[in-house]
Design an enzyme around this catalytic site. Structure first.
Site, PDB file in Angstrom:
ATOM      1  CB  VAL A 137      41.332  46.658  43.882  1.00 55.81           C
ATOM      2  CG1 VAL A 137      40.161  46.099  44.689  1.00 55.81           C
ATOM      3  CG2 VAL A 137      42.368  45.572  43.634  1.00 55.81           C
ATOM      4  CB  CYS A 138      39.815  50.920  45.456  1.00 55.62           C
ATOM      5  SG  CYS A 138      39.860  49.673  46.759  1.00 55.62           S
TER       6      CYS A 138
END
Length: 229
Positions: A137-138
């Site tokens: 995700v990040c």
């Protein structure tokens, strides 16, 4: 091979001028910006792709390396006060928040945060080295975004983690397929040192290894003690 043939044709007997030119793909203290993303408690609690003690040690190696070699470093948090909590103590050790300042944001993709994006532009370097939580995700977000804007990006795979091993591995595969370069935390440290004759960083690097380098660090500690005798 072409260089060797050329040297043979013109009668050059020394190859030193070639041996002394490292690849531009190698990292050095002045050619990149380090980005450390969301090394926070709430992000670490559900991480299962790597043991948390290993992740903390690897994070310390990366942060310590950047501090020793004075690499421009950007540190981000996500919803620090309302959800994710403080950063790892190992990160705070080298980059205290009161001194360094962290970029807190709400967006999962830090590249979409204006303050973060401006910080990257301000550093002025087109090569980025990135590690953090979670990989899928990040980390994927800014890595793919940076690559699409022409940046060269390295991902420190063992300083990243995710909910599952599969999530982490698929994210790494996705980024590599897009052009990212995978490296490890110890590789990052040693690539910056490169030459043990660099005495100004020799001792700090080895002290970092002794403290956070696992079996390698124990070996260095052992060697130091045995040399005395």
């Amino acid at each position: 091979m072409k260089k060797l043939l050329l040297c043979a044709l013109v009668g050059i007997t020394s190859f030193a001028s070639y041996a002394q030119k490292p690849s531009p793909m190698l990292l050095n203290p002045t050619n990149h910006t380090l980005i450390l993303i969301d090394y926070e408690g709430q992000m670490a609690f559900p991480t299962k792709s790597i043991p948390i003690d290993q992740l903390r040690n690897n994070t310390a190696i990366v942060a310590g390396a950047s501090k020793i070699f004075k690499v421009p470093t950007i540190i981000t948090t996500v919803a620090e006060k309302s959800f994710s909590g403080p950063v790892f103590p190992e990160l705070e050790e080298f980059y205290p928040q009161k001194v360094s300042g962290y970029i807190d944001r709400s967006t999962m993709n830090s590249w979409e945060d204006e303050t973060f994006y401006k910080a990257v532009l301000t550093k002025g370097r087109k090569t980025l080295v990135i590690g953090g939580l979670w990989t899928s995700v990040c980390i994927v977000g800014p890595v793919l975004s940076a690559i699409s804007e022409g940046y060269t990006v390295y991902v420190i795979t063992d300083a990243c983690g995710d909910l599952t091993k599969e999530a982490h591995e698929m994210a790494i595969m996705r980024m590599v397929q897009a052009g990212a370069h995978p490296i490890t935390s110890m590789q990052y440290l040693l690539e910056l040192q490169r030459d043990w004759a660099r005495h100004e960083t020799y001792l700090p690097v080895n002290n970092l290894v002794v403290k956070y380098g696992g079996a390698y660090g124990i070996g260095v500690q052992y060697s130091r003690e045995m040399i005395k005798h």
